[in-house]
Design a protein around this motif. Structure first.
Motif, short mmCIF file in Angstrom:
data_model
loop_
_atom_site.label_atom_id
_atom_site.label_comp_id
_atom_site.label_asym_id
_atom_site.label_seq_id
_atom_site.Cartn_x
_atom_site.Cartn_y
_atom_site.Cartn_z
N LYS A 167 3.99 5.99 2.21
CA LYS A 167 4.29 7.45 2.08
C LYS A 167 3.85 8.37 3.31
O LYS A 167 4.41 9.20 3.59
CB LYS A 167 3.88 8.12 0.80
N LYS A 168 2.47 8.16 3.56
CA LYS A 168 1.98 8.80 4.59
C LYS A 168 2.46 8.64 5.75
O LYS A 168 2.77 9.76 6.89
CB LYS A 168 0.52 8.40 4.79
N HIS A 169 2.91 7.51 6.05
CA HIS A 169 3.90 7.40 7.55
C HIS A 169 5.40 7.32 7.38
O HIS A 169 5.95 6.92 8.22
CB HIS A 169 3.62 6.09 7.82
N SER A 170 6.03 7.89 6.41
CA SER A 170 7.49 8.05 5.89
C SER A 170 8.12 6.86 6.08
O SER A 170 9.19 6.81 6.70
CB SER A 170 7.82 9.18 7.00
N GLU A 204 10.72 1.41 0.99
CA GLU A 204 10.31 -0.10 0.95
C GLU A 204 11.45 -0.57 1.57
O GLU A 204 11.57 -1.90 1.94
CB GLU A 204 10.61 -0.32 -0.42
N GLN A 232 0.89 -1.17 -0.21
CA GLN A 232 0.05 0.08 -0.07
C GLN A 232 1.20 1.33 0.11
O GLN A 232 1.22 1.89 1.05
CB GLN A 232 -0.80 0.08 1.26
N GLU A 233 1.21 1.59 -1.17
CA GLU A 233 2.38 2.75 -1.41
C GLU A 233 1.76 3.98 -0.68
O GLU A 233 2.54 4.77 -0.19
CB GLU A 233 2.65 3.05 -2.91
N ASP A 234 0.69 4.25 -0.85
CA ASP A 234 -0.02 5.51 -0.18
C ASP A 234 0.39 5.56 1.42
O ASP A 234 0.42 6.61 2.02
CB ASP A 234 -1.36 5.95 -0.79
N GLU A 235 -0.01 4.37 1.87
CA GLU A 235 0.46 4.13 3.44
C GLU A 235 1.69 4.42 3.85
O GLU A 235 2.04 4.91 4.79
CB GLU A 235 -0.27 3.04 3.98
#
Length: 145
Positions: free
Chosen positions: A103-106, A109, A98-101
């Motif tokens: 990113k949201k939580h810094s 990968e 879940q790429e958006d999550e």
């Protein structure tokens, strides 16, 4: 100052016993904030920057407040529990990151790959769910073979 340090150390141990084991064990934001403030207050008692007994009383008040908030989070539903303790966040669902999550939580990968390896998995495709837990740890649930 050494005598004050010994007295504060003993008082701090007694005050923590009023709380519960999870105060410094789970490391949620709720627990970390208490640890920082608790240490700051007790340092004032050691160095003499604040009156000794009122400073210990303030430390006890913080531990009792922590215990009360934990009680409220456990015994109430709705806003209070998630506000105090947070909610887990799904980072991997059915093998899909879940790429958006992330990113949201810094999270990178690389961070996620580290958690996968710690969970005994080398590829996200082998994961049913991956969660960023309230403590900041990443937990992995493998797919059934």
């Amino acid at each position: 100052m050494s005598i004050r340090a010994v007295l504060v150390f003993i008082a701090a141990l007694l005050i923590i016993q009023v709380g519960n084991k999870r105060i410094f064990g789970k490391h949620t934001a709720f627990d970390i904030v208490l640890g920082i403030i608790y240490g700051s207050i007790l340092s004032r008692a050691i160095t003499g920057n604040s009156p000794f007994w009122p400073t210990l009383a303030a430390a006890l008040t913080l531990v009792l407040l922590h215990r009360f908030f934990a009680f409220m989070a456990y015994n109430t539903s709705g806003f209070f529990g998630p506000f105090i303790k947070g909610d887990p966040v799904c980072l991997i669902k059915d093998g899909k990151i879940q790429e958006d999550e992330l990113k949201k939580h810094s999270l990178t990968e690389k961070d996620l790959n580290e958690a996968l390896r710690s969970g005994g998995v080398t590829d996200a495709k082998d994961v049913a769910y991956g969660f960023l837990e309230r403590s900041g740890d990443i937990s992995i649930v493998k797919k059934d073979s």
